[in-house]
Design a protein around this motif. Structure first.
Motif, PDB file in Angstrom:
ATOM      1  N   VAL A  84       9.108  11.321   8.808  1.00 30.84           N
ATOM      2  CA  VAL A  84       9.946  10.220   8.327  1.00 30.84           C
ATOM      3  C   VAL A  84      10.476  10.606   6.951  1.00 30.84           C
ATOM      4  N   PRO A  85      11.791  10.589   6.748  1.00 31.81           N
ATOM      5  CA  PRO A  85      12.339  10.974   5.441  1.00 31.81           C
ATOM      6  C   PRO A  85      11.898  10.019   4.337  1.00 31.81           C
ATOM      7  N   PHE A  86      11.653  10.585   3.150  1.00 27.98           N
ATOM      8  CA  PHE A  86      11.275   9.756   2.004  1.00 27.98           C
ATOM      9  C   PHE A  86      12.232   8.580   1.836  1.00 27.98           C
ATOM     10  N   PHE A  87      13.516   8.860   2.033  1.00 21.57           N
ATOM     11  CA  PHE A  87      14.544   7.866   1.745  1.00 21.57           C
ATOM     12  C   PHE A  87      14.559   6.735   2.771  1.00 21.57           C
ATOM     13  N   GLY A  88      13.794   6.890   3.854  1.00 21.51           N
ATOM     14  CA  GLY A  88      13.722   5.844   4.858  1.00 21.51           C
ATOM     15  C   GLY A  88      12.508   4.951   4.712  1.00 21.51           C
ATOM     16  N   LEU A  89      11.672   5.227   3.711  1.00 22.75           N
ATOM     17  CA  LEU A  89      10.490   4.393   3.493  1.00 22.75           C
ATOM     18  C   LEU A  89      10.911   2.991   3.056  1.00 22.75           C
ATOM     19  N   LYS A  90      10.188   2.000   3.514  1.00 23.05           N
ATOM     20  CA  LYS A  90      10.490   0.612   3.152  1.00 23.05           C
ATOM     21  C   LYS A  90       9.883   0.310   1.779  1.00 23.05           C
ATOM     22  N   THR A  91      10.511   0.898   0.771  1.00 21.31           N
ATOM     23  CA  THR A  91       9.991   0.804  -0.596  1.00 21.31           C
ATOM     24  C   THR A  91       9.844  -0.634  -1.053  1.00 21.31           C
ATOM     25  N   ASN A  92      10.745  -1.493  -0.600  1.00 18.73           N
ATOM     26  CA  ASN A  92      10.683  -2.893  -1.022  1.00 18.73           C
ATOM     27  C   ASN A  92       9.418  -3.592  -0.534  1.00 18.73           C
ATOM     28  N   GLN A  93       8.746  -3.017   0.466  1.00 18.95           N
ATOM     29  CA  GLN A  93       7.506  -3.600   0.976  1.00 18.95           C
ATOM     30  C   GLN A  93       6.260  -2.827   0.543  1.00 18.95           C
ATOM     31  N   LEU A  94       6.463  -1.680  -0.103  1.00 19.10           N
ATOM     32  CA  LEU A  94       5.332  -0.782  -0.358  1.00 19.10           C
ATOM     33  C   LEU A  94       5.010  -0.579  -1.837  1.00 19.10           C
ATOM     34  N   LYS A  95       5.732  -1.219  -2.721  1.00 15.75           N
ATOM     35  CA  LYS A  95       5.537  -0.956  -4.142  1.00 15.75           C
ATOM     36  C   LYS A  95       4.164  -1.380  -4.643  1.00 15.75           C
ATOM     37  N   ASP A  96       3.490  -2.263  -3.911  1.00 17.43           N
ATOM     38  CA  ASP A  96       2.211  -2.788  -4.394  1.00 17.43           C
ATOM     39  C   ASP A  96       1.000  -2.159  -3.702  1.00 17.43           C
ATOM     40  N   VAL A  97       1.204  -1.101  -2.914  1.00 15.75           N
ATOM     41  CA  VAL A  97       0.075  -0.566  -2.144  1.00 15.75           C
ATOM     42  C   VAL A  97      -0.740   0.469  -2.912  1.00 15.75           C
ATOM     43  N   PHE A  98      -0.161   1.073  -3.953  1.00 11.66           N
ATOM     44  CA  PHE A  98      -0.879   2.114  -4.679  1.00 11.66           C
ATOM     45  C   PHE A  98      -1.844   1.511  -5.692  1.00 11.66           C
ATOM     46  N   ALA A  99      -2.965   2.188  -5.883  1.00 11.04           N
ATOM     47  CA  ALA A  99      -3.986   1.712  -6.816  1.00 11.04           C
ATOM     48  C   ALA A  99      -3.446   1.718  -8.247  1.00 11.04           C
ATOM     49  N   PRO A 100      -3.792   0.706  -9.053  1.00  9.56           N
ATOM     50  CA  PRO A 100      -3.350   0.684 -10.457  1.00  9.56           C
ATOM     51  C   PRO A 100      -3.756   1.939 -11.222  1.00  9.56           C
ATOM     52  N   SER A 101      -4.905   2.514 -10.868  1.00 15.31           N
ATOM     53  CA  SER A 101      -5.345   3.738 -11.541  1.00 15.31           C
ATOM     54  C   SER A 101      -4.381   4.888 -11.283  1.00 15.31           C
ATOM     55  N   CYS A 102      -3.801   4.937 -10.086  1.00 13.84           N
ATOM     56  CA  CYS A 102      -2.826   5.983  -9.767  1.00 13.84           C
ATOM     57  C   CYS A 102      -1.491   5.711 -10.443  1.00 13.84           C
ATOM     58  N   GLN A 114      -2.947   0.397   5.727  1.00 15.71           N
ATOM     59  CA  GLN A 114      -2.492  -0.193   6.982  1.00 15.71           C
ATOM     60  C   GLN A 114      -1.051  -0.676   6.870  1.00 15.71           C
ATOM     61  N   LYS A 115      -0.725  -1.250   5.731  1.00 16.21           N
ATOM     62  CA  LYS A 115       0.643  -1.726   5.503  1.00 16.21           C
ATOM     63  C   LYS A 115       1.623  -0.565   5.509  1.00 16.21           C
ATOM     64  N   PHE A 116       1.231   0.541   4.865  1.00 20.41           N
ATOM     65  CA  PHE A 116       2.087   1.726   4.835  1.00 20.41           C
ATOM     66  C   PHE A 116       2.307   2.270   6.244  1.00 20.41           C
ATOM     67  N   LEU A 117       1.230   2.396   7.019  1.00 21.83           N
ATOM     68  CA  LEU A 117       1.346   2.935   8.371  1.00 21.83           C
ATOM     69  C   LEU A 117       2.204   2.034   9.255  1.00 21.83           C
ATOM     70  N   GLU A 118       1.999   0.738   9.156  1.00 24.33           N
ATOM     71  CA  GLU A 118       2.714  -0.193  10.026  1.00 24.33           C
ATOM     72  C   GLU A 118       4.201  -0.270   9.697  1.00 24.33           C
ATOM     73  N   THR A 119       4.553  -0.051   8.446  1.00 24.08           N
ATOM     74  CA  THR A 119       5.968  -0.121   8.072  1.00 24.08           C
ATOM     75  C   THR A 119       6.673   1.223   8.187  1.00 24.08           C
ATOM     76  N   THR A 120       5.920   2.297   8.461  1.00 29.51           N
ATOM     77  CA  THR A 120       6.519   3.629   8.411  1.00 29.51           C
ATOM     78  C   THR A 120       6.408   4.400   9.721  1.00 29.51           C
ATOM     79  N   SER A 121       5.247   4.366  10.373  1.00 35.03           N
ATOM     80  CA  SER A 121       5.023   5.187  11.558  1.00 35.03           C
ATOM     81  C   SER A 121       5.400   4.456  12.842  1.00 35.03           C
ATOM     82  N   ARG A 122       5.819   5.236  13.838  1.00 32.67           N
ATOM     83  CA  ARG A 122       6.135   4.667  15.150  1.00 32.67           C
ATOM     84  C   ARG A 122       4.884   4.243  15.900  1.00 32.67           C
ATOM     85  N   SER A 123       3.714   4.813  15.522  1.00 31.09           N
ATOM     86  CA  SER A 123       2.458   4.497  16.202  1.00 31.09           C
ATOM     87  C   SER A 123       1.325   4.487  15.181  1.00 31.09           C
ATOM     88  N   PRO A 124       1.253   3.461  14.352  1.00 30.04           N
ATOM     89  CA  PRO A 124       0.277   3.448  13.258  1.00 30.04           C
ATOM     90  C   PRO A 124      -1.171   3.545  13.713  1.00 30.04           C
TER      91      PRO A 124
END
Length: 230
Positions: A63-81, A27-37
């Motif tokens: 959405v270009p990779f380089f436009g992702l809000k990386t500073n807000q998304l670094k903690d969304v991936f599972a530790p296993s990944c 949800q965090k990824f969609l809300e920070t990246t998509s125009r209509s999450p």
């Protein structure tokens, strides 16, 4: 494995890595990246260096990779990944994904006779072309390491411009696959090094260590700077 499962034959069809996220992380990824999450039904990180979102009405948003809000998304991936080095799904007999193919095509990796048997079942229904490779991934991977590590986020206009440039001159085909592997391995190596340093030597396979050793990681840069300063 067949005997343990009570099967005459086991066929394993896989895809390259997919970073898993929690529902909250998604949800965090969609809300920070998509125009209509709220209307996103599917998304994929594609080899044109853009995230493709498909919406309920059938429209596709990129959405270009380089436009992702990386500073807000670094903690969304599972530790296993974040600690995985099997990006190419090495235990599957047959792997299908876009990673090493031109945009709009799928990449097929046949690892053994079982995989070939699976592919033979549908081969006459497929359009195929030779695998190609173009560009050089090294600079792109090296630049991505500190950018991700520091959570660098570009303004969207700059991200779109960079996306156009990278799409034209950046790695394609097999070289894009190598870019994906190298960038994930360096990211995950840093994660394990920082969160589980006592397991680093045993956990990271030799082939991944060889790939990571080709790049300068943030810790190495800091150590070098300290040494020079002394």
């Amino acid at each position: 494995m067949e005997q343990q499962l009570g099967l005459e034959k086991l066929y394993v069809l896989g895809t390259p890595c997919v970073d898993n996220v929690t529902r909250t992380g998604l949800q965090k990824f969609l809300e920070t990246t998509s125009r209509s999450p709220e209307t996103v039904v599917h998304y994929e990180f594609m080899q044109d260096f853009r995230v493709h979102f498909k919406h309920e009405d059938g429209s596709v948003e990129t959405v270009p990779f380089f436009g992702l809000k990386t500073n807000q998304l670094k903690d969304v991936f599972a530790p296993s990944c974040m600690s995985c080095f099997d990006y190419v799904n090495g235990l599957a007999d047959l792997v299908v994904g876009y990673m090493g193919a031109p945009f709009g095509w799928q990449w097929i990796v046949v690892r053994n006779q079982t995989g070939q048997d699976m592919l033979d079942l549908v081969m006459d229904q497929l359009d195929t072309q030779p695998v190609t490779s173009q560009g050089n991934r090294k600079a792109a991977v090296q630049q991505s390491i500190p950018a991700y590590d520091k959570g660098v986020t570009l303004p969207m206009w700059a991200a779109k411009l960079m996306g156009v440039v990278i799409e034209r001159i950046g790695p394609k085909g097999l070289e894009y696959a190598r870019f994906s592997i190298d960038s994930h391995f360096t990211r995950n190596y840093l994660y394990v090094q920082r969160h589980h340093p006592e397991k680093l030597a045993d956990h990271v396979p030799a082939f991944a260590q060889r790939i990571v050793s080709q790049y300068t990681l943030p810790e190495a840069e800091e150590s070098h700077a300290d040494s020079a300063g002394g």
